[in-house]
Design a protein around this motif. Structure first.
Motif, mmCIF file in Angstrom:
data_model
loop_
_atom_site.group_PDB
_atom_site.id
_atom_site.type_symbol
_atom_site.label_atom_id
_atom_site.label_comp_id
_atom_site.label_asym_id
_atom_site.label_seq_id
_atom_site.Cartn_x
_atom_site.Cartn_y
_atom_site.Cartn_z
ATOM 1 N N LEU A 21 0.844 -1.192 0.000
ATOM 2 C CA LEU A 21 0.000 0.000 0.000
ATOM 3 C C LEU A 21 0.884 1.249 0.000
ATOM 4 C CD1 LEU A 21 -2.713 1.495 0.345
ATOM 5 C CD2 LEU A 21 -2.473 1.137 2.822
ATOM 6 N N ILE A 38 0.295 -4.776 3.090
ATOM 7 C CA ILE A 38 -1.119 -4.776 3.452
ATOM 8 C C ILE A 38 -1.469 -5.944 4.356
ATOM 9 C CG2 ILE A 38 -3.470 -4.969 2.536
ATOM 10 C CD1 ILE A 38 -2.630 -3.473 0.127
ATOM 11 N N SER A 295 -8.136 -3.819 -2.729
ATOM 12 C CA SER A 295 -7.057 -4.793 -2.764
ATOM 13 C C SER A 295 -7.658 -6.185 -2.729
ATOM 14 C CB SER A 295 -6.120 -4.586 -1.564
ATOM 15 O OG SER A 295 -6.728 -5.066 -0.372
ATOM 16 N N ILE A 300 -9.916 -0.297 0.789
ATOM 17 C CA ILE A 300 -8.950 0.576 1.454
ATOM 18 C C ILE A 300 -9.447 2.008 1.326
ATOM 19 C CG2 ILE A 300 -6.572 1.388 1.541
ATOM 20 C CD1 ILE A 300 -5.738 -1.215 0.233
ATOM 21 N N ARG A 309 -7.632 2.872 6.360
ATOM 22 C CA ARG A 309 -8.316 1.703 6.907
ATOM 23 C C ARG A 309 -8.478 0.631 5.834
ATOM 24 N NH1 ARG A 309 -11.558 2.194 11.701
ATOM 25 N NH2 ARG A 309 -11.224 4.220 12.734
ATOM 26 N N LEU A 310 -8.339 -0.626 6.290
ATOM 27 C CA LEU A 310 -8.611 -1.788 5.452
ATOM 28 C C LEU A 310 -9.899 -2.433 5.949
ATOM 29 C CD1 LEU A 310 -7.855 -3.942 3.321
ATOM 30 C CD2 LEU A 310 -6.455 -5.055 5.081
ATOM 31 N N THR A 318 -13.632 -2.974 9.926
ATOM 32 C CA THR A 318 -12.227 -2.607 9.761
ATOM 33 C C THR A 318 -11.311 -3.753 10.192
ATOM 34 O OG1 THR A 318 -12.729 -0.272 10.137
ATOM 35 C CG2 THR A 318 -10.445 -0.960 10.412
#
Length: 482
Positions: A21, A38, A295, A300, A309-310, A318
């Motif tokens: 990322l 990531i 991703s 993301i 945040r993912l 999250t």
């Protein structure tokens, strides 16, 4: 099933080594670019000295990071575009355009780079040699975002006044008319405020999506410019992204919320509106959403609150949070294969190596060349024959489409769309061929002009005038003319 297939497709594009990322801010040059793994959240690399405006960061062919730099004090001149090779640890390639550049975009193959300026000007560079192919006044207001279509046949630009323009790449790459404005396929002024996002779909429907601070997202037919769908939100939309399956559109708002809505962009007769009560909302950020991406692990999001945040794409919770130092807003996100950060000593190789050069400030004439005249004549003849063949096939297809439309069949619309796409792709391929012809013709013309100037200078010299007087009446020179 479509979700799984899309995830597999992204995984293949990113390679088996996972993803990294990339994030940067527009607040401080000293903060630079941060790169994380990531999957683990571990920091991988920090690139200092970079502050990029929104839509000002991209990955070029999984080999380079390219970023336009925020201009100090808001002046018009003194723009900069930095390029970092991912495989090598070395200083960036620093290019200085004639004015500040905001949003940038590149073609899928990494051959061309486009940049938009606050003045409304657009620039097109050829990456390998840095040549500035075209610059023109595309908008009356500042450029906010740009995007190439998936087949690289058109360039889409959006400005601060809500205007969207779609430009033909065939016209943009026409080297014979550098000073003329390119062909505008169509434009729209449906949005009432600044354009905040542009993206194209990979489906056969040939559509693109736009978002605006007026709180709407709109789906358009790329070929005709027809409005297909409008989604209305309670607040201004600052970033958009498509789910990998292209069935859902996600839009980030100025208050930190992310709206998830169904995207139905099939062949419909009339545009329709998706209301606010049909939206699913993600909450977690405390500041305006600045960038969104997908991703293999999920969604993301970046925000002005300084966090990335993912999100899990199934439960929408999250999974991981990345803190972008103390600089504040994250303005740009990018995803690159983890293998792109490996050193050149690693045995993994890229499919092809992209060459880079310093970007020119102004368009330059092509270097002189007089080779290939006979081949050019043959190429022109072949091109004419190919065009005749294409016209015949097009007329035949148009006749079939007309007959199908008389019967009011949906297949007519589909065939018409596919025919238009095929013609655009052919035109893009032939553009490069025509460009080579133009280069040789221009070089030959410059040679002739230079020789004529030399002859004129010699004729006007005192020695030449004296020689002419001596030659007058000489029998040996009678009948000799140039």
């Amino acid at each position: 099933m479509r979700l799984s297939v899309s995830a597999i497709r992204i995984e293949r594009e990113m390679g088996n080594g996972g993803e990294a990322l990339v994030a940067c801010s527009d607040r401080s040059m000293g903060t630079g670019i941060a790169i994380w793994d990531i999957r683990t959240g571990d920091p991988l690399l920090h690139i200092p000295t970079c502050a990029s405006p929104p839509h000002g960061l991209l990955c070029l062919g999984n080999q380079f990071l390219v970023a336009s730099q925020v201009n100090k004090h808001g002046s018009v001149g003194g723009g900069a575009i930095f390029t970092w090779p991912l495989k090598k640890s070395q200083s960036p390639l620093r290019s200085y355009p004639i004015e500040a550049i905001g949003p940038i975009s590149c073609t899928m193959d990494g051959v061309y780079l486009a940049g938009g300026a606050p003045s409304g000007n657009v620039y097109i560079w050829e990456v390998a040699n840095g040549r500035l192919l075209k610059t023109w006044r595309a908008h009356h207001k500042s450029l906010k975002c740009m995007a190439f279509s998936n087949d690289d046949s058109v360039l889409i630009s959006g400005s601060d006044d809500g205007m969207i323009c779609v430009w033909s790449m065939v016209s943009l790459l026409d080297m014979e008319n550098l000073e003329s404005s390119p062909s505008l396929l169509h434009y729209s002024s449906e949005h009432r405020s600044s354009i905040s996002g542009l993206l194209t779909t990979s489906s056969a429907n040939s559509t693109f999506i736009s978002s605006s601070l007026d709180g709407t997202c709109k789906a358009w037919d790329l070929v005709s410019g027809r409005l297909i769908q409008t989604q209305e939100h309670p607040l201004g939309i600052t970033a958009i992204v498509l789910h990998p399956a292209e069935r859902f559109l996600l839009g980030g708002s100025i208050d930190g919320r992310i709206f998830v809505s169904v995207l139905n962009i099939g062949l419909v007769d009339d545009p329709f509106v998706v209301a606010e009560d049909q939206l699913f909302v993600l909450e977690g950020h405390k500041g305006s959403i600045t960038a969104l991406a997908f991703s293999t692990l999920g969604l993301i999001s970046a925000s002005e609150d300084g966090t990335v945040r993912l999100w899990d794409a199934i439960s929408w919770v999250t999974i991981r949070r990345f803190n972008y130092q103390k600089a504040g807003a994250v303005t740009n996100l990018a995803l690159i294969p983890h293998s792109s950060l490996l050193t050149s000593s690693n045995h993994q190789r890229v499919p092809y190596q992209i060459r880079l050069s310093l970007l020119e400030k102004c368009p330059q004439p092509e270097a002189n060349s007089s080779k290939g005249t006979v081949a050019l004549l043959h190429s022109c003849s072949s091109l004419k024959d190919h065009q005749t063949s294409l016209d015949f096939r097009t007329n035949s297809l148009n006749h079939q489409i007309f007959e199908m439309e008389e019967a009011h069949t949906p297949a007519a619309l589909q065939m018409k769309l596919e025919t238009s796409i095929d013609n655009r792709m052919w035109a893009t391929r032939m553009t490069k061929h025509v460009m080579e012809i133009n280069k040789h013709l221009q070089s030959r013309l410059l040679d002739l002009m230079q020789n004529r100037l030399l002859w004129s200078a010699e004729d006007d010299s005192p020695t030449a005038r004296k020689s002419k007087k001596l030659k007058i009446g000489s029998p040996s020179l009678e009948g000799e003319k140039l």
